[in-house]
Scaffold this active site. Sequence first.
Site, PDB file in Angstrom:
ATOM      1  N   ASP A  33       0.859  -1.186   0.000  1.00 25.10           N
ATOM      2  CA  ASP A  33       0.000   0.000   0.000  1.00 25.10           C
ATOM      3  C   ASP A  33       0.891   1.232   0.000  1.00 25.10           C
ATOM      4  O   ASP A  33       1.664   1.449   0.941  1.00 25.10           O
ATOM      5  CB  ASP A  33      -0.915  -0.002   1.224  1.00 25.10           C
ATOM      6  CG  ASP A  33      -2.047   1.015   1.137  1.00 25.10           C
ATOM      7  OD1 ASP A  33      -1.907   2.000   0.402  1.00 25.10           O
ATOM      8  OD2 ASP A  33      -3.079   0.808   1.807  1.00 25.10           O
ATOM      9  N   ARG A  53      -0.257   4.378  -0.299  1.00 27.44           N
ATOM     10  CA  ARG A  53      -1.047   5.581  -0.038  1.00 27.44           C
ATOM     11  C   ARG A  53      -0.513   6.387   1.149  1.00 27.44           C
ATOM     12  O   ARG A  53       0.114   5.840   2.052  1.00 27.44           O
ATOM     13  CB  ARG A  53      -2.505   5.202   0.206  1.00 27.44           C
ATOM     14  CG  ARG A  53      -3.226   4.756  -1.038  1.00 27.44           C
ATOM     15  CD  ARG A  53      -4.622   4.266  -0.750  1.00 27.44           C
ATOM     16  NE  ARG A  53      -4.632   3.012   0.014  1.00 27.44           N
ATOM     17  CZ  ARG A  53      -5.726   2.324   0.278  1.00 27.44           C
ATOM     18  NH1 ARG A  53      -6.908   2.766  -0.125  1.00 27.44           N
ATOM     19  NH2 ARG A  53      -5.650   1.192   0.961  1.00 27.44           N
TER      20      ARG A  53
END
Length: 383
Positions: free
Chosen positions: A315, A317
């Site tokens: 991930d 983000r």
Amino acid sequence: MTETLRPAAPLSSPPPAPLLAVDRAAAELRRGGPVVVLAPDQAPLLIQSVEGVTGDSLERLVHLSGQPLALCLTARRTRLIGLDPGPGVVAALTSDLPLTADRMLRLADPGTAEDMGGVGRIDDLSVVPLLAGTVADAGVQLAKLARLLPGIVTTPVACAETVRSWASSRNLLVVEAAAVLGYAQTAARSLRLVGEARVPLVEAENTRILAFRPADGGIEHLAIVIGTPDPEQPVLARLHSECFTGDLLGSLRCDCGDQLRGAIDAIHQAGSGVLLYLAQEGRGIGLVNKLRAYRLQDAGYDTMDANGQLGFDDDERVYLPAAEMLRLLGYSRIRLMTNNPFKVDALSRHGVQVEERVPHVFETNTHNLSYLRTKALKGGHLF
């Protein structure tokens, strides 16, 4: 009563120079050009994205620097091709044999490797581990910011004059490693409201959309405000990363479209709340890389392993933009609609008080069942 819309904030000062330098360097990488990355007490590097390499571009790099070339990949990608990156977050790969453009692409891109018969021999490759915060690490991060594969070709800059003078005389952009490594945080903290309008939705007619843009003119994040949330109470909120395939096209490979429309409907039924629509496609790797990951999933990898094959983390983000948007909206306490406990932890670290995690679950289908199972087993999502 019709609510008066707030005017967009005027530009009070020019964008910070480091943000602009990173933007320009990322754009140069995207068009296949080289840039110089420098940092105090480290040898500067001339870099190019591995996606842009050709025989001619490699010759140009050698001509400019007069030094050997190296291929820098993330530690994760390096391990997956069978090499040991040691303690580094990035590994520099060199060889006594020519590192041709085709060979670099095979090593960096699993999709290309599949088409071209695998990564080929690796016994001739030497690996130098490079730690976080180094110039090479910044170069790989710059490729990520440019939404390219996280791999770069590098060569050291050795010159008698200053690096900036050397680069200027050759029409090369220069960017500081610290500006690249701090870009996400700096851009998030510079967000400002640039536009707002009433946008009645099928699921929620009393809706406003507010656009927040970083100071360098980067991609906007959106706040979809439904009803009139009371900032004195915990606000029902959803963080939603944009998903072109799921949100717009109704792709069955994920549950993003269901989550988006379901959140809007749930907030409307609750009376008020906010959905933050974050410009972080594909868990932050970008649409093109997401499509590459889809192809790898079709070859048998799960959603997280596919990202790893490309050299990304599970991930990528960043949640500071969401926290900053909530702050600008005046919401410090929220009830977060999510199945991902990491979002709760991330917002809490950025000063947002998450008073409740509200489950946000939808029916599976034959196309996304494996995807959702992976998120639960490997990503800790709660369903």
